[in-house]
Motif scaffolding. Sequence first.
Motif, PDB file in Angstrom:
ATOM      1  N   GLU A 303       0.827  -1.333  -0.009  1.00 27.18           N
ATOM      2  CA  GLU A 303       0.048   0.088   0.048  1.00 27.18           C
ATOM      3  C   GLU A 303       0.786   1.328  -0.181  1.00 27.18           C
ATOM      4  O   GLU A 303       0.711   2.162  -0.582  1.00 27.18           O
ATOM      5  CB  GLU A 303      -0.758   0.145   1.092  1.00 27.18           C
ATOM      6  CG  GLU A 303      -1.692   1.139   1.324  1.00 27.18           C
ATOM      7  CD  GLU A 303      -2.630   1.444   2.400  1.00 27.18           C
ATOM      8  OE1 GLU A 303      -3.297   2.400   2.688  1.00 27.18           O
ATOM      9  OE2 GLU A 303      -2.872   0.216   3.046  1.00 27.18           O
ATOM     10  N   SER A 307       1.291   4.226  -3.149  1.00 29.14           N
ATOM     11  CA  SER A 307       1.134   5.677  -2.881  1.00 29.14           C
ATOM     12  C   SER A 307       2.464   6.434  -3.028  1.00 29.14           C
ATOM     13  O   SER A 307       2.440   7.413  -3.918  1.00 29.14           O
ATOM     14  CB  SER A 307       0.885   5.910  -1.373  1.00 29.14           C
ATOM     15  OG  SER A 307      -0.499   5.394  -0.944  1.00 29.14           O
ATOM     16  N   GLY A 311       0.584   7.199  -5.953  1.00 25.67           N
ATOM     17  CA  GLY A 311      -0.644   7.838  -5.377  1.00 25.67           C
ATOM     18  C   GLY A 311      -0.630   9.033  -4.782  1.00 25.67           C
ATOM     19  O   GLY A 311      -1.716   9.856  -4.776  1.00 25.67           O
ATOM     20  N   LEU A 312       0.350   9.538  -4.154  1.00 26.37           N
ATOM     21  CA  LEU A 312       0.551  10.978  -3.737  1.00 26.37           C
ATOM     22  C   LEU A 312       0.434  12.031  -5.036  1.00 26.37           C
ATOM     23  O   LEU A 312       0.894  11.694  -5.946  1.00 26.37           O
ATOM     24  CB  LEU A 312       1.889  11.007  -2.897  1.00 26.37           C
ATOM     25  CG  LEU A 312       1.929  10.161  -1.650  1.00 26.37           C
ATOM     26  CD1 LEU A 312       3.504  10.208  -1.062  1.00 26.37           C
ATOM     27  CD2 LEU A 312       0.972  10.441  -0.882  1.00 26.37           C
ATOM     28  N   SER A 315       4.028  12.248  -6.047  1.00 24.02           N
ATOM     29  CA  SER A 315       4.516  10.650  -6.268  1.00 24.02           C
ATOM     30  C   SER A 315       5.840  10.641  -7.413  1.00 24.02           C
ATOM     31  O   SER A 315       5.988  11.721  -7.893  1.00 24.02           O
ATOM     32  CB  SER A 315       3.436   9.856  -6.776  1.00 24.02           C
ATOM     33  OG  SER A 315       2.948  10.181  -8.139  1.00 24.02           O
ATOM     34  N   SER A 332      -0.909   7.038 -12.055  1.00 23.49           N
ATOM     35  CA  SER A 332      -1.514   6.279 -11.090  1.00 23.49           C
ATOM     36  C   SER A 332      -1.034   5.189 -10.781  1.00 23.49           C
ATOM     37  O   SER A 332      -0.114   4.412 -11.433  1.00 23.49           O
ATOM     38  CB  SER A 332      -2.929   6.227 -11.035  1.00 23.49           C
ATOM     39  OG  SER A 332      -3.366   5.367 -11.701  1.00 23.49           O
ATOM     40  N   GLY A 334      -1.776   1.718  -7.726  1.00 22.49           N
ATOM     41  CA  GLY A 334      -2.597   1.348  -6.749  1.00 22.49           C
ATOM     42  C   GLY A 334      -2.529  -0.375  -6.440  1.00 22.49           C
ATOM     43  O   GLY A 334      -2.059  -0.937  -7.166  1.00 22.49           O
ATOM     44  N   THR A 383       3.019   9.361   3.049  1.00 19.43           N
ATOM     45  CA  THR A 383       1.778   8.357   2.808  1.00 19.43           C
ATOM     46  C   THR A 383       0.983   7.935   4.123  1.00 19.43           C
ATOM     47  O   THR A 383      -0.292   8.001   3.856  1.00 19.43           O
ATOM     48  CB  THR A 383       2.520   7.092   2.179  1.00 19.43           C
ATOM     49  OG1 THR A 383       3.112   7.475   1.028  1.00 19.43           O
ATOM     50  CG2 THR A 383       1.559   5.771   2.143  1.00 19.43           C
ATOM     51  N   THR A 386      -1.285  10.877   4.950  1.00 18.42           N
ATOM     52  CA  THR A 386      -2.327  11.111   4.227  1.00 18.42           C
ATOM     53  C   THR A 386      -3.390   9.920   4.192  1.00 18.42           C
ATOM     54  O   THR A 386      -4.709  10.150   4.260  1.00 18.42           O
ATOM     55  CB  THR A 386      -1.715  11.131   2.754  1.00 18.42           C
ATOM     56  OG1 THR A 386      -1.067  12.353   2.658  1.00 18.42           O
ATOM     57  CG2 THR A 386      -2.893  11.331   1.591  1.00 18.42           C
ATOM     58  N   ASN A 387      -3.086   8.826   4.229  1.00 21.25           N
ATOM     59  CA  ASN A 387      -3.959   7.720   4.107  1.00 21.25           C
ATOM     60  C   ASN A 387      -4.482   7.696   5.578  1.00 21.25           C
ATOM     61  O   ASN A 387      -5.936   7.097   5.208  1.00 21.25           O
ATOM     62  CB  ASN A 387      -3.069   6.296   4.125  1.00 21.25           C
ATOM     63  CG  ASN A 387      -2.590   6.350   2.461  1.00 21.25           C
ATOM     64  OD1 ASN A 387      -2.710   7.267   1.963  1.00 21.25           O
ATOM     65  ND2 ASN A 387      -2.002   5.455   2.076  1.00 21.25           N
ATOM     66  N   GLU A 568       0.767  16.734   2.282  1.00 21.17           N
ATOM     67  CA  GLU A 568       0.678  15.338   2.684  1.00 21.17           C
ATOM     68  C   GLU A 568       1.273  15.160   4.146  1.00 21.17           C
ATOM     69  O   GLU A 568       0.986  14.409   4.939  1.00 21.17           O
ATOM     70  CB  GLU A 568       1.568  14.553   1.845  1.00 21.17           C
ATOM     71  CG  GLU A 568       0.954  14.430   0.064  1.00 21.17           C
ATOM     72  CD  GLU A 568       2.093  14.304  -0.960  1.00 21.17           C
ATOM     73  OE1 GLU A 568       1.684  14.202  -2.258  1.00 21.17           O
ATOM     74  OE2 GLU A 568       3.185  14.304  -0.571  1.00 21.17           O
TER      75      GLU A 568
END
Length: 943
Positions: A303, A307, A311-312, A315, A332, A334, A383, A386-387, A568
């Motif tokens: 995960e 990111s 994802g960020l 990134s 992207s 994922g 990350t 943010t998540n 972030e």
Amino acid sequence: MSIHLAASVAAVALVPSAFAQPSVATAKPAPVADLVRAIDIPYEQFTLPNGLRVVVHTDRKAPVVAVSVWYDVGSKHEPAGKTGFAHLFEHLMFNGSENAPGDFFEPLKQVGATDLNGTTYFDRTNYFETVPTAALEQALYLESDRMGWLTGAISQAVLDEQRGVVQNEKRQGDNQPYGLVRYKLIEGVFPADHPYGHSTIGSMADLDKASLQDVKDWFRDHYGPNNAVLVLAGDIDVATAKQLTAKYFGPIKRGPESVAPEAAVPMLAQSKAEVMKDRVAAPLVVKSWPVPGLNDPAAPALEVAASVLGGLASSRFDNALVKGDKTAVQVSAGYSDFAQVGTFTIQAVVRPGVDPAIVSKRLDELVAEFVRNGPTADEVQRTLTTNVSRRIGGLESVGGFGGKAVALAEGALYSGDPGFYKKQLAALAAQTPASVKAAAQTWLTRPNYSLTVMPGERDAYDEAQVPPPAKEVNAPEVAAKGTREPMPKVGEVGALAFPAVQRARLSNGVELVYAQRGTVPITQMVASFDAGTAADVADKLGTQAMTLAMIDEGTKRFNSIQLAEAKERLGLDIFTGSSADRTTVSFRAPSANLAPSLAIWADLLRAPAFPESELGRVRTQMLTQIAQELTDPEGIAERIVPPILYGAGHPYAKDRGSGDAAAVRALTRADLVAFQKAWLRPDKAKIFVVSDRPMAEVQAALDAALAGWKAEGTAGTKVFREDRSLPAPRIVLVDRPDSPQSRITGALRTGLRGTQDLLPVITANDALGGDFLGRINMDLRETKHWSYGAYGGFQRHANAAPYLINAPVQADKTGAAIASMRSEISAFVGAKPMTQAEFDRTMTGATRSLAGNFETSGDVLGAMQANDLYQRPDDYYATITQAYRTMTRDQLNNAIRSVIDPNRFVWVVIGDAKAVRPQLDTVGLPVDQLSAASVAGAPEERK
């Protein structure tokens, strides 16, 4: 899988490093450990003698209870030749049971259910609704009846109806640009005989072969109580849950045990690359690896890797491909964590004119570099913050698609532990550069599947074929079989407790509109400017969209990489957007980080840099977005309908997607600065806030952040002149070759304004087009099964409220669908108006659903803005129940009859002209046929 370039493209502007860095860039955010501790969902669980697992979470913030039933059956359980069965059965579960016949939505609508739906995926099928506490027993009766008393209600007619609906759901997805990518990815990553090796929607052929006995056997094999988890979250306690579940679910007999199939993570023999063609505006490169699922120790590391790579906002892929060499316009990465396996997927939308092979190679290089060296400590920290911050905000609701009931059910079903979310968060917070690097070295060095989608004629595929018409019989209405006690009545539903709204003025004169909600430690804030697409520059359409796309490119003190990283670190999300009347710059952040978050947000409002060095890149992204819109049925409709509906010179006619390509090509930095100074200014702004922090604290923080913010130059103006000439009734056909579905939009100018009291006509429309049970949807979806869903409603703007219908239908039923909708509308405002049953259902549903409609801070924030725009009092929703109670059926029928003329609609069809034109010529209206090029701004071609 949907590829879409957001209008507010987040991108990098390399502002000269000579700018001093503000203290907020290094402001110390709240530790991730503190944020993780804020995520707590206390629960108790028990198991009934028949094996039903029940999980209970008490949350008294509103008089509602989320009911969420998760069955241990998904597409991975389907044998060869029966793909799509799990999803087809999900649809059948909504068509009535032995003691609650008819549409499942009917009784739940009457009790005021919200967040009502069902979904199917590889690992599970779930059904959920949030109901007033007083309606909980009825919801449990309904759920238990379809768990224990279903097969006697499934008929061949019901099966045929829902098979047709599912096939149109599939066509609707396939009809999108890149709509076939999802199938290719599954086929490329998993062997054909792997449980995860086929799509959940299944194949048309398998769906056509499904027999009545097949689906009944499927139910008996998989839908026993011992294969289910029931989560009750909200205004309930364990003692009540035990009593009610024993009463309603206890008599259901245990069924066969659902056994998870063997599903090891596959190892591709070697990397494989394929190319396919589709009607798209830009090439797409996708690469996917099979990886472990959510219960594997590598899951949190994967995960984080996704990111950091894509994802960020800051990134690796964004910085290198979009902002660096500018070979891609969107990237992207994922990690999809299923119960037994997962996929790690990266993708890039290639800038038109660039060889996709260059981007593919660069992606490989960036992944290889990441595998060698891993992420930095700062990347991991950003990350995590943010998540975790986003997870906090997502758990405010008790149910729905992502609330607390979902977290508990997923843990119970996939991991045998309702509290597994805490273990996931703890494992995520424990990630280090070394752990992420190790996971990447283990899994991202294995062979992968790569797919490149090139613009061109879509490759032929069997699924696009419409099967020969079969003789079908509509499902008759049946009475309850009486195989158990009658359905319980609904008690007295508690009133809505809408939070008190306060208003104040900041020191610079900007009005503050505030409400306090203490459910989660999150602050949401919107700067709403009196602008919107109506303020776009008439001969430069796209100026507003480009201004918003560039506003996040940096300020006088930050370049955009620094800005993205600072956000972030704080768990801060900033969004831009617009409606016809308003332009917004909003944010969501943990309240613990409010002051530094406000400083960043205020910097964007006060001093966006609009750097010349990044204008060309963002322009390319916007032009690609415009081109993408012209390949999408919805995007084409959104461009063609407004000028038809309002007249070409009306301010609302400017709302044509992301703008005019020729105008966007010519825009300069000066154009963007001029728009910002004319419209995004304090004298046109109001600030709306919902927070757990008190108003005094929020106001003081805003005063500090926005002190000295002043308007400069002349303010923009919008002029609305009434156009008394109505559009001529007709059909406008836009040719989109080889479309398996047609997208139909019915447009009617009504003469209404959004600031009028529209509650009577909106309420009346509930029975026509505003609800699943409305006549338009029930006819096209449930009776004729030509569509996955068809709805109509008033598109409410401050100065207009036209009536719009959206109906995607299978291509061979386009003409008949328009004829059917015209008939339904004519009947509703003519000889067959709203019935007493429809009136009663609408009234009870409207009043009983209020508490569920405003459960979250986001719901309240949206209501506050709507009340302000439509010039309604701040306590509008606190008093709306009384307004409903004074309505009569005659009043509603007269209201909607006075504004809807079924003969004045313009019908816009986006579809394959060679298939649908002969049908349209029989409808009885003139037909104008346009090419896609004419929608894009080329000279019109009419046939």
